[in-house]
Design a protein around this motif. Sequence first.
Motif, short mmCIF file in Angstrom:
data_model
loop_
_atom_site.label_atom_id
_atom_site.label_comp_id
_atom_site.label_asym_id
_atom_site.label_seq_id
_atom_site.Cartn_x
_atom_site.Cartn_y
_atom_site.Cartn_z
N GLY A 36 40.48 -44.05 54.77
CA GLY A 36 41.86 -44.40 55.08
C GLY A 36 42.39 -43.48 56.17
N LEU A 37 43.68 -43.55 56.38
CA LEU A 37 44.36 -42.70 57.36
C LEU A 37 45.35 -41.83 56.60
CD1 LEU A 37 44.96 -41.89 60.31
CD2 LEU A 37 46.68 -43.72 60.35
N VAL A 38 45.07 -40.53 56.53
CA VAL A 38 45.91 -39.59 55.79
C VAL A 38 46.73 -38.79 56.79
CG1 VAL A 38 45.99 -37.76 54.07
CG2 VAL A 38 44.19 -39.49 53.98
N LEU A 39 48.02 -38.78 56.61
CA LEU A 39 48.95 -38.19 57.57
C LEU A 39 49.73 -37.07 56.90
CD1 LEU A 39 49.92 -41.77 58.43
CD2 LEU A 39 49.02 -40.29 60.22
N PHE A 40 49.43 -35.83 57.28
CA PHE A 40 50.11 -34.66 56.75
C PHE A 40 51.19 -34.23 57.75
CE2 PHE A 40 45.92 -34.31 54.71
CZ PHE A 40 46.28 -34.08 53.39
N ASP A 41 52.43 -34.32 57.36
CA ASP A 41 53.54 -34.05 58.28
C ASP A 41 54.15 -32.68 58.04
OD1 ASP A 41 55.36 -34.52 60.29
OD2 ASP A 41 56.77 -35.60 59.01
N GLY A 42 54.18 -31.83 59.09
CA GLY A 42 54.91 -30.56 59.03
C GLY A 42 54.10 -29.40 58.49
N LEU A 43 52.98 -29.09 59.17
CA LEU A 43 52.11 -28.02 58.69
C LEU A 43 52.85 -26.70 58.51
CD1 LEU A 43 49.18 -27.01 58.11
CD2 LEU A 43 49.02 -26.46 60.54
N ARG A 93 45.52 -22.10 62.54
CA ARG A 93 44.64 -23.17 62.99
C ARG A 93 43.75 -23.68 61.85
NH1 ARG A 93 45.34 -23.41 68.38
NH2 ARG A 93 43.63 -24.86 68.66
N LEU A 94 43.48 -24.98 61.88
CA LEU A 94 42.67 -25.62 60.85
C LEU A 94 41.24 -25.76 61.33
CD1 LEU A 94 45.15 -28.49 59.90
CD2 LEU A 94 44.62 -26.48 58.52
N ASN A 95 40.31 -25.47 60.46
CA ASN A 95 38.89 -25.58 60.81
C ASN A 95 38.50 -27.03 61.01
OD1 ASN A 95 38.31 -22.79 60.64
ND2 ASN A 95 38.19 -22.91 58.40
N GLY A 96 37.80 -27.29 62.12
CA GLY A 96 37.28 -28.62 62.37
C GLY A 96 38.28 -29.62 62.92
#
Length: 916
Positions: free
Chosen positions: A253-260, A304-307
């Motif tokens: 699916g498409l998972v959208l995480f808003d506002g890290l 920063r997020l890995n990958g």
Amino acid sequence: MQLLGTLPTQPATAVTVQDGAAAIGEKAIAVGAGSALVMGNNTGIIQLLIQQGTQPGATAQQMRSAYLAHLVGQLNHFALSGETGASQIRLSSVYTALLTERAEDVALAQRQMEKAPPLSAVEVMNRESHLVLLGGPGSGKSTFVNIAALAMADELLGEDGLGLGLAWLTAPIPRARDEQEDKDKESPKPQRWDHGALLPVRVVLRDLAAQLPAPGTPITAQVVWNHIARNLRTNKQDAFEQPLLGELQGAGGLVLFDGLDEVPDADTRRVQIQQAVETFVTAFPRCRVVVTSRTYAYQEQQWRLNGFADVKLGDFTRAQIHGFVQAWFGHMVELARMSEAAAQDGAERLTRETDHNPSIGELAMRPLLLTLMAQIQTERGGSLPENREALYDRAVDMLLNQWENLKVHVRDDGTRVVLPSLAEWLKSSRKDIRAQLNRLAFEAHRDQPKLEGTADIPQGQLTLALLNASNDPNVMVRQLEDYLRDRAGLLSSQGVGRYQFPHRSFQEYLAACHLTDADFPDALAELARADLNRWREVTLLAAAKAATGSKSTVWELSTALCCKGRDDSDADRHGALLAGQVLAENVELRNVPERRESHLALMRDWQLKLLRHPKLLAQERALAGCTLAELDDPRPEVTGVDAMQFCFVPAGAFTMGGESWDDHSLPVHPVDLPSAYFMARYPVTTAQWLAFVNDGNTPDDTDSLGVRSNNPALHVTFHDARRFCAWLTRRWRDRLPAGWEVALPSEAEWEKAARGGDRVPVVPQPVGIDAITRVLGQPSGALQPNGNVQRVHPWGDDFDAERANSIEGAIGQTSAVGAFPTGASPYGCEEMAGNVWEWTRSLWSTDLREPTFKYPYELTAKREHLDAPDDVWRVVRGGSWFDSADSLRCACRFRFLPGGRGSFLGFRVVLRRSPV
């Protein structure tokens, strides 16, 4: 079966799209490609799907459809409108495709001599399976997340959806109006998306953070899933939990995480939020994932997020602005808010303002502010304010109205209750409420740890401020907090007891309003002198607000900011920098009262000093140069032709070439130039270019006439530059040594002036045209051996962004000449690295990629043939503000066709013996 909601009593307006225009009814309104138009009204069906899928015994397909329908119904509303019901503005009808900017993409396109094609957010999401989408507040990050989820959900609903789907999401990027009319341009292509309709899941990280365990507790994917499941239960969709889990693990699916980084106590929760995203990605490897974050935070390594790849949302282009404006006013017709004629007129006026009013155009580049401008023009009518302060004043007033408007509340038993306005609730005046909000903004801005983004304001602090405005001792705090949380307006709830202004600029404007009423100008001047970066915009907005009452207040503020002639501290320098900008933006400098002349002269002196001050950063020096242009730059060598300065380059050998295959500068080899010459100290400026134009010469591009006077001349073709040289040769015929001319430098002359020959001056001494003969007759005893004959940059081997206007320095445009004195070459030539590429008279080839004229460099007339055909590329040197360090090397070779021009291309001249 009874529907949840009311079916529309009238059929939806018929809307068709063809060739970038939307036909609404029988009247066509031009709409930028990529803008959204609802192709029907399935609101009732959406409500029905939700009801069916949340009933006991619903099938898996019905539950899935209910989940998708809920997303469509939830996300297709316009957050700033503050409206409900059938007339609510739909996000899908005004959304305009977003573009991105990534330094490596721009650099690659430029090296390949192509126009850098910015990828859209959709295209980057297509390319990167794990993506961080960066941008500032109001840049469209959350909007894109909502739009992507809405489009995917609508596509999966098929005929039961709104008629949007992937075709709408991937529609071509909008073109500007003048580009739409260009029949020679290739038809725009849809944005690329190769992955079909993906089941969307949207997670607001601020809400997730409120449900995390204590800081320091490790987070697994299960914690994220529990949050998703909790949201399903809230929407009475708990039966869909297992089917959703199975589809995400199976098909993806498409998972959208808003506002890290926008969660409360972000630094404390940082590790947990990162773990939440990274463990979820590991647990659901088939899912594509998009995360949004503020740019400034993600630049810090610990966030920063890995990958994950990352890309930044760009400001709106003219085409995007045009597309949004046309879509907005088209939607106003669709909602019966405006007549077709009024919509046409409104779109025309707003487009014209954004195109031709620089202050409005700059604001329009931010999606949030463009939206507010469209709302202001729609709801208030008339022309937009001409300056930022007036625009913010109207925007703040409009947002306050959203708090003030009566709101209907439906109780559990179905009865309707009209809630009072905020002023009625508090038994207070609007003026008192506004004063408390101004103070709240000032305190939030003053105390905000970081200098970017909008401050988080605790709910208790906001409540206390409003209670201070209240004349009712019986106001119930809990009820007031519920009131604030449920209403969007000037301050909106961000979850977990936190509020924010809609954009940092509103926070700054309200702080400015507070400071104009509190010991103005002394308190403001003291703050700005002590912390320039925090209070710069506040000061400029306060100056604009004060100027609406009396221009004398602007002079008073400038005086308070600036100490007379001192240079004892950072506060003195920063105060003077801001004092000049305050005058430049708010005072009519062509009509200054005599009593103000001494202060104006002081401001010019200060900006001259700041332009070359070693303790100021490059961005601050560039700002001093901008201000100096507005105050009328007094340097004759910059603003006049006959006072131009030149640097002596003696005859003799130098080392030419570099060690790069990419720019064909190999091999490194010696070249002996048999004659001395004089290289201009600076690139030719706009003021000097205008002297040429005003003497009866017509430029190839009229855009060259609109550049700041003390900046390098831009939009100048090779042919333009040659004509300028010929004009100067005629003008100076009696002042030049016999047999000398003004010309464009050859590659060899340019590189020697930038790098230095075997011998260089002990102290470079730029001279005027009348000193040329005297310098030529002097002995060369003031020369010394060059300690670095292969220096990489004019100042040495190590790149330093403080020595040249490059992309690393983030000035973002050309700068006044003279702002980089520490970047001078061994002969005293300035800005030979950065600011603008400079034409040479040397040929490259008819082949863009493979030069005919290779190294070793040979001193032949053929190589410098001035009248070669226009299909032969010419070498340019030096790099520009738009380029990275590699392009700013002394040896770097680049090329343009003779008719090339742009905002990064200029020229400088050389005085040399005429060829035989």
